[in-house]
Scaffold this active site. Structure first.
Site, PDB file in Angstrom:
ATOM      1  CB  SER A 146      -0.550  -0.047   1.450  1.00 22.86           C
ATOM      2  OG  SER A 146      -1.535   1.128   1.122  1.00 22.86           O
ATOM      3  CE1 TYR A 158      -4.151  -1.643   5.826  1.00 23.92           C
ATOM      4  CE2 TYR A 158      -2.912   0.417   4.403  1.00 23.92           C
ATOM      5  CZ  TYR A 158      -3.686  -1.017   4.083  1.00 23.92           C
ATOM      6  OH  TYR A 158      -4.100  -1.478   3.081  1.00 23.92           O
TER       7      TYR A 158
END
Length: 311
Positions: A146, A158
């Site tokens: 990401s 995350y």
């Protein structure tokens, strides 16, 4: 890995969102595609969607956190195909919020899916990528990270997991290059998918979360944002596979921020003379040819997006 027709792809988390977009691009390129998913409903929807378009995706219901199940899935694929050419470790969860609010279960779930899930994909399917057969040349792995792995501004846990995927991909790129297996770290920006909604489908085996469930109103508002479509994201991933990119970056909006971050890192090095003796002892740690100018490709140009930058 330019010639894709007839070759075999396995895409974890391929039953929805970005994974489905990547599967779509692979099918349109003439590949034989297996998509994995944890939720039977998503798998059915995906197969129905592709069938309606005349595309044939093969579903595998499997949880990437379950290594024995992943090994069984790989055995089935091996029995049916003999080997694979493209592995996309795409399954992931977007659990976000302050690090200080996370419970131990939040840490476990994120690491189990976003890091160990990639590891299980490699353990199960890398042997199939290594299988040699007549006329088969090259193979490729895409690990979905990401932009949060490159720009950890929010969503600390995350971002931690996605940064780990980037580091793993770079190490594998160097390690597997002599075998003719390419490796890419795919770092998408905002894309229409169900990664946030999937947080509500938390397995019962994980304890309580420190984060609130996603607000349905927020999810509905996100659906109306000018994010990239999963289909476009998938096409860009496949373009990166064809080129053999180490990094597949799809959102140019992040360029300036990444440059600023990297300059901040560069400027943090001590302004002092190198220790020549120490440098001579650790060249294997301080550089790799894959980062050299000779190995850098020009920026990708996608159909309909070329920009004339000449004065």
């Amino acid at each position: 890995m330019d010639q894709l027709e007839g070759r075999v792809a396995v895409i974890t988390g391929g039953s929805s969102g970005i994974g489905r977009g990547i599967a779509s691009a692979c099918l349109e390129a003439g590949m034989r595609v297996y998509v994995t998913g944890r939720t039977p409903g998503h798998l059915r929807e995906t197969v129905q969607d592709f069938t309606a378009r005349g595309l044939d995706a093969r579903p595998l219901q499997v949880d990437v956190t379950d290594l024995p199940a992943m090994l069984e899935a790989a055995a089935r694929v091996e029995e049916e195909t003999g080997g694979i050419d493209l592995l996309v470790n795409n399954a992931g969860i977007g659990l976000t919020g302050p690090v200080s609010a996370a419970t131990a279960a939040d840490w476990d779930w994120l690491i189990d899916v976003n890091i160990k899930g990639v590891g299980h994909g490699l353990q199960a399917f890398l042997p199939l990528l290594r299988r040699e057969s007549p006329g088969r040349t090259g193979a490729h792995i895409v690990n979905t990270s990401s932009m949060a792995g490159l720009m950890p501004i929010v969503a600390g846990l995350y971002s931690m997991t996605k940064a780990a995927v980037i580091a793993l991909s770079e190490a594998l790129h160097i390690e597997l290059a002599p075998e003719g297996i390419g490796v890419s770290a795919y770092c998408p920006g905002p894309t229409h998918s169900n990664i946030a909604a999937a947080v509500a489908n938390r397995p019962a085996g994980y304890g309580p979360s420190g984060y609130e469930r996603p607000d349905p109103g927020h999810l509905e508002a996100a659906a109306g944002q000018p994010y990239m479509s999963a289909e476009e994201a998938g096409r860009r991933v496949l373009a990166g596979v064809r080129r053999g990119d180490l990094f597949i970056l799809t959102h140019p909006e992040f360029r300036d921020g990444v440059v600023d971050r990297h300059r901040t890192i560069e400027d943090a090095f001590p302004d002092e003379r190198l220790d020549a003796e120490r440098a001579a002892a650790i060249p294997f740690l301080t550089s790799s040819p894959v980062y050299g100018q000779d190995h850098r490709l020009p920026p990708p140009v996608h159909p309909g997006q070329a920009v004339d930058l000449t004065p």
